[in-house]
Design a protein around this motif. Structure first.
Motif, PDB file in Angstrom:
ATOM      1  N   GLU A 142       0.820  -1.213   0.000  1.00 40.40           N
ATOM      2  CA  GLU A 142       0.000   0.000   0.000  1.00 40.40           C
ATOM      3  C   GLU A 142       0.854   1.263   0.000  1.00 40.40           C
ATOM      4  O   GLU A 142       0.529   2.229  -0.697  1.00 40.40           O
ATOM      5  CB  GLU A 142      -0.954  -0.008   1.200  1.00 40.40           C
ATOM      6  N   GLU A 143       1.942   1.261   0.746  1.00 41.92           N
ATOM      7  CA  GLU A 143       2.836   2.421   0.748  1.00 41.92           C
ATOM      8  C   GLU A 143       3.464   2.626  -0.628  1.00 41.92           C
ATOM      9  O   GLU A 143       3.597   3.755  -1.099  1.00 41.92           O
ATOM     10  CB  GLU A 143       3.916   2.290   1.828  1.00 41.92           C
ATOM     11  N   ALA A 144       3.836   1.547  -1.288  1.00 42.24           N
ATOM     12  CA  ALA A 144       4.398   1.656  -2.644  1.00 42.24           C
ATOM     13  C   ALA A 144       3.349   2.200  -3.609  1.00 42.24           C
ATOM     14  O   ALA A 144       3.651   3.049  -4.457  1.00 42.24           O
ATOM     15  CB  ALA A 144       4.902   0.294  -3.112  1.00 42.24           C
ATOM     16  N   ALA A 145       2.116   1.738  -3.477  1.00 42.56           N
ATOM     17  CA  ALA A 145       1.032   2.240  -4.332  1.00 42.56           C
ATOM     18  C   ALA A 145       0.797   3.723  -4.073  1.00 42.56           C
ATOM     19  O   ALA A 145       0.600   4.508  -5.011  1.00 42.56           O
ATOM     20  CB  ALA A 145      -0.247   1.443  -4.081  1.00 42.56           C
ATOM     21  N   LYS A 146       0.840   4.132  -2.821  1.00 41.01           N
ATOM     22  CA  LYS A 146       0.639   5.545  -2.477  1.00 41.01           C
ATOM     23  C   LYS A 146       1.750   6.425  -3.050  1.00 41.01           C
ATOM     24  O   LYS A 146       1.492   7.572  -3.430  1.00 41.01           O
ATOM     25  CB  LYS A 146       0.556   5.715  -0.958  1.00 41.01           C
ATOM     26  N   ARG A 147       2.957   5.894  -3.121  1.00 42.65           N
ATOM     27  CA  ARG A 147       4.059   6.658  -3.740  1.00 42.65           C
ATOM     28  C   ARG A 147       3.791   6.876  -5.223  1.00 42.65           C
ATOM     29  O   ARG A 147       4.075   7.947  -5.763  1.00 42.65           O
ATOM     30  CB  ARG A 147       5.394   5.957  -3.518  1.00 42.65           C
ATOM     31  N   VAL A 148       3.222   5.874  -5.888  1.00 40.03           N
ATOM     32  CA  VAL A 148       2.840   6.034  -7.295  1.00 40.03           C
ATOM     33  C   VAL A 148       1.750   7.098  -7.391  1.00 40.03           C
ATOM     34  O   VAL A 148       1.813   7.998  -8.233  1.00 40.03           O
ATOM     35  CB  VAL A 148       2.366   4.697  -7.903  1.00 40.03           C
ATOM     36  N   CYS A 149       0.752   7.011  -6.523  1.00 40.47           N
ATOM     37  CA  CYS A 149      -0.347   7.986  -6.532  1.00 40.47           C
ATOM     38  C   CYS A 149       0.153   9.411  -6.293  1.00 40.47           C
ATOM     39  O   CYS A 149      -0.354  10.352  -6.902  1.00 40.47           O
ATOM     40  CB  CYS A 149      -1.386   7.635  -5.462  1.00 40.47           C
ATOM     41  N   ALA A 150       1.140   9.559  -5.434  1.00 45.88           N
ATOM     42  CA  ALA A 150       1.640  10.892  -5.079  1.00 45.88           C
ATOM     43  C   ALA A 150       2.203  11.643  -6.277  1.00 45.88           C
ATOM     44  O   ALA A 150       2.174  12.873  -6.304  1.00 45.88           O
ATOM     45  CB  ALA A 150       2.699  10.777  -3.985  1.00 45.88           C
ATOM     46  N   ARG A 151       2.674  10.926  -7.288  1.00 50.21           N
ATOM     47  CA  ARG A 151       3.225  11.603  -8.464  1.00 50.21           C
ATOM     48  C   ARG A 151       2.238  11.636  -9.632  1.00 50.21           C
ATOM     49  O   ARG A 151       2.603  11.997 -10.752  1.00 50.21           O
ATOM     50  CB  ARG A 151       4.546  10.966  -8.872  1.00 50.21           C
ATOM     51  N   CYS A 152       0.994  11.265  -9.381  1.00 48.56           N
ATOM     52  CA  CYS A 152      -0.006  11.170 -10.440  1.00 48.56           C
ATOM     53  C   CYS A 152      -0.727  12.509 -10.658  1.00 48.56           C
ATOM     54  O   CYS A 152      -1.199  13.113  -9.697  1.00 48.56           O
ATOM     55  CB  CYS A 152      -1.021  10.083 -10.083  1.00 48.56           C
ATOM     56  N   PRO A 153      -0.850  12.954 -11.900  1.00 50.27           N
ATOM     57  CA  PRO A 153      -1.516  14.229 -12.169  1.00 50.27           C
ATOM     58  C   PRO A 153      -3.034  14.190 -11.966  1.00 50.27           C
ATOM     59  O   PRO A 153      -3.666  15.245 -11.909  1.00 50.27           O
ATOM     60  CB  PRO A 153      -1.166  14.514 -13.637  1.00 50.27           C
TER      61      PRO A 153
END
Length: 124
Positions: A58-69
């Motif tokens: 989940e933390e890895a997924a959130k890191r992807v989300c954090a850079r999503c426009p």
């Protein structure tokens, strides 16, 4: 439609008939989602996943989300549907339930305040 782990996330993971169009660009928001290039398994839990593995995923997924426009659009989609599984817009299903509960409480408080204001105006 849920994807199996280790398969690329396809547009079908977000049903097009329920997805609002982006007003500023005229297309569906999910076409710009960063997660379309990542593994769906990162965003959706395999069955019987150990807690430590789930938290790391989940933390890895959130890191992807954090850079999503389109993170905000994705989050609102997941809250409005509501999406019961996975990480959407940087929030897990449990975090989305908390947000929805807070919104419901806020709406109740706003309705109470409006009713009280109407009663005061009618009495005055």
């Amino acid at each position: 439609m849920l994807q199996l782990p280790h398969q690329p996330l396809q547009v079908a993971a977000v049903p097009s008939q329920r997805v609002p169009a982006r007003e500023d660009e005229g297309g569906p928001w999910h076409t710009e989602a960063v997660c379309r290039r990542d593994e769906a398994g990162l965003f959706f839990a395999p069955s019987k996943e150990p807690t430590a593995a789930r938290l790391a995923r989940e933390e890895a997924a959130k890191r992807v989300c954090a850079r999503c426009p389109v993170m905000v659009e994705c989050r609102e989609h997941a809250l409005l549907q509501p999406e019961p599984y996975g990480v959407w817009g940087g929030l897990t299903a449990a975090e989305r339930r908390v947000v929805l509960a807070r919104r419901r409480r806020r709406d109740v408080e706003l309705k109470k305040a409006a009713t009280a204001g109407q009663q005061i105006a009618a009495a005055g």
